[in-house]
Design an enzyme around this catalytic site. Structure first.
Site, PDB file in Angstrom:
ATOM      1  N   CYS A 212      44.726  51.871  -4.734  1.00 12.82           N
ATOM      2  CA  CYS A 212      44.943  52.250  -4.055  1.00 12.82           C
ATOM      3  C   CYS A 212      45.939  51.453  -3.274  1.00 12.82           C
ATOM      4  CB  CYS A 212      44.203  53.287  -3.629  1.00 12.82           C
ATOM      5  SG  CYS A 212      43.398  54.140  -3.872  1.00 12.82           S
ATOM      6  N   ARG A 213      45.596  50.828  -2.453  1.00 12.71           N
ATOM      7  CA  ARG A 213      46.577  50.354  -1.983  1.00 12.71           C
ATOM      8  C   ARG A 213      47.248  49.040  -2.703  1.00 12.71           C
ATOM      9  NH1 ARG A 213      41.482  48.614   2.203  1.00 12.71           N
ATOM     10  NH2 ARG A 213      40.981  48.895   0.362  1.00 12.71           N
ATOM     11  N   SER A 214      46.803  47.775  -2.825  1.00 12.57           N
ATOM     12  CA  SER A 214      47.261  46.948  -3.572  1.00 12.57           C
ATOM     13  C   SER A 214      48.698  47.410  -4.656  1.00 12.57           C
ATOM     14  CB  SER A 214      46.724  45.822  -4.425  1.00 12.57           C
ATOM     15  OG  SER A 214      46.101  46.412  -5.496  1.00 12.57           O
TER      16      SER A 214
ATOM     17  N   ASN B 159      42.224  48.037  -6.681  1.00  9.50           N
ATOM     18  CA  ASN B 159      43.413  48.198  -6.848  1.00  9.50           C
ATOM     19  C   ASN B 159      43.978  49.505  -8.019  1.00  9.50           C
ATOM     20  OD1 ASN B 159      44.999  46.497  -9.717  1.00  9.50           O
ATOM     21  ND2 ASN B 159      45.985  46.174  -8.265  1.00  9.50           N
TER      22      ASN B 159
ATOM     23  N   ASP C  38      41.106  51.869   3.533  1.00 12.94           N
ATOM     24  CA  ASP C  38      40.873  52.472   2.059  1.00 12.94           C
ATOM     25  C   ASP C  38      40.673  54.362   2.838  1.00 12.94           C
ATOM     26  OD1 ASP C  38      39.912  53.517  -0.170  1.00 12.94           O
ATOM     27  OD2 ASP C  38      37.915  51.520   0.479  1.00 12.94           O
TER      28      ASP C  38
ATOM     29  N   CYS D 245      43.720  44.245  -3.306  1.00 12.03           N
ATOM     30  CA  CYS D 245      42.797  45.068  -2.372  1.00 12.03           C
ATOM     31  C   CYS D 245      40.984  45.072  -3.333  1.00 12.03           C
ATOM     32  CB  CYS D 245      43.059  46.718  -2.716  1.00 12.03           C
ATOM     33  SG  CYS D 245      43.177  47.688  -3.541  1.00 12.03           S
TER      34      CYS D 245
END
Ligand code: 4NP
Length: 152
Positions: A13-15, A11, A124, A8
């Site tokens: 939050c999402r990934s 690095n 995001d 993401c």
């Protein structure tokens, strides 16, 4: 053994959430897989996942406190078989770094596991509220379930 990288922007939050959700499921199903995550930016290198990301997964029994942010490098094309990006910007940025068609072919949208060919983005959640993280969790869990089926 399959080697999978989640990418993401930050690095944090999402990934790392995708990494943690897939790691937890792979552990429970005894699937041997190498996992990591990275960001296209260097904004948060060395940091643990965002507290909101950690809390959202903690509520599902998943601990990602051990993960630390790092930036994607071109060497990751050699180290991994598949590079799952979270949104269109990540996808385009990573594709630009690919050196040949083989490297380009490794870059995918993670949500395409759940919605093949639709190139959907995981929004995001960084600048929003806590409910954004729950929404991200649901999307990532859906894609993770499909990925785990494929890996079994
Ligand atoms: P991520 O979220 O890409 O899911 O880790 C973000 C984290 C940090 C920033 C943006 C997005 N930031 O601008 O610092």
């Amino acid at each position: 053994m399959k080697k999978i990288l989640f990418v993401c922007l930050g690095n944090i939050c999402r990934s790392p959430m995708a990494h943690g959700i897939v790691r937890d499921a792979a552990d429970r199903h005894n699937i041997d897989v190498e996992l990591d995550s990275a960001g296209t930016s260097a904004y948060h290198v060395g940091e643990a996942p965002d507290p909101r990301a950690q809390k959202t997964l903690e509520e599902k029994g998943i601990d990602i406190s051990d993960l630390r942010a790092r930036q994607f490098t071109e060497a990751d094309f050699d180290r991994f078989d598949v590079i799952y990006t979270m949104d269109e910007a990540n996808y385009n940025n990573i594709l630009l770094l690919a050196g040949d068609e083989n490297e380009e072919s490794k870059v995918k949208y993670f949500l395409d596991e759940l919605h093949p060919g639709e190139r959907r983005s995981v929004p995001d959640p960084y600048f929003g509220g806590d409910d954004g993280f729950e929404n991200v969790y649901r999307m990532l869990k859906g894609a993770s379930d499909e990925l785990i089926k494929k890996l079994q």
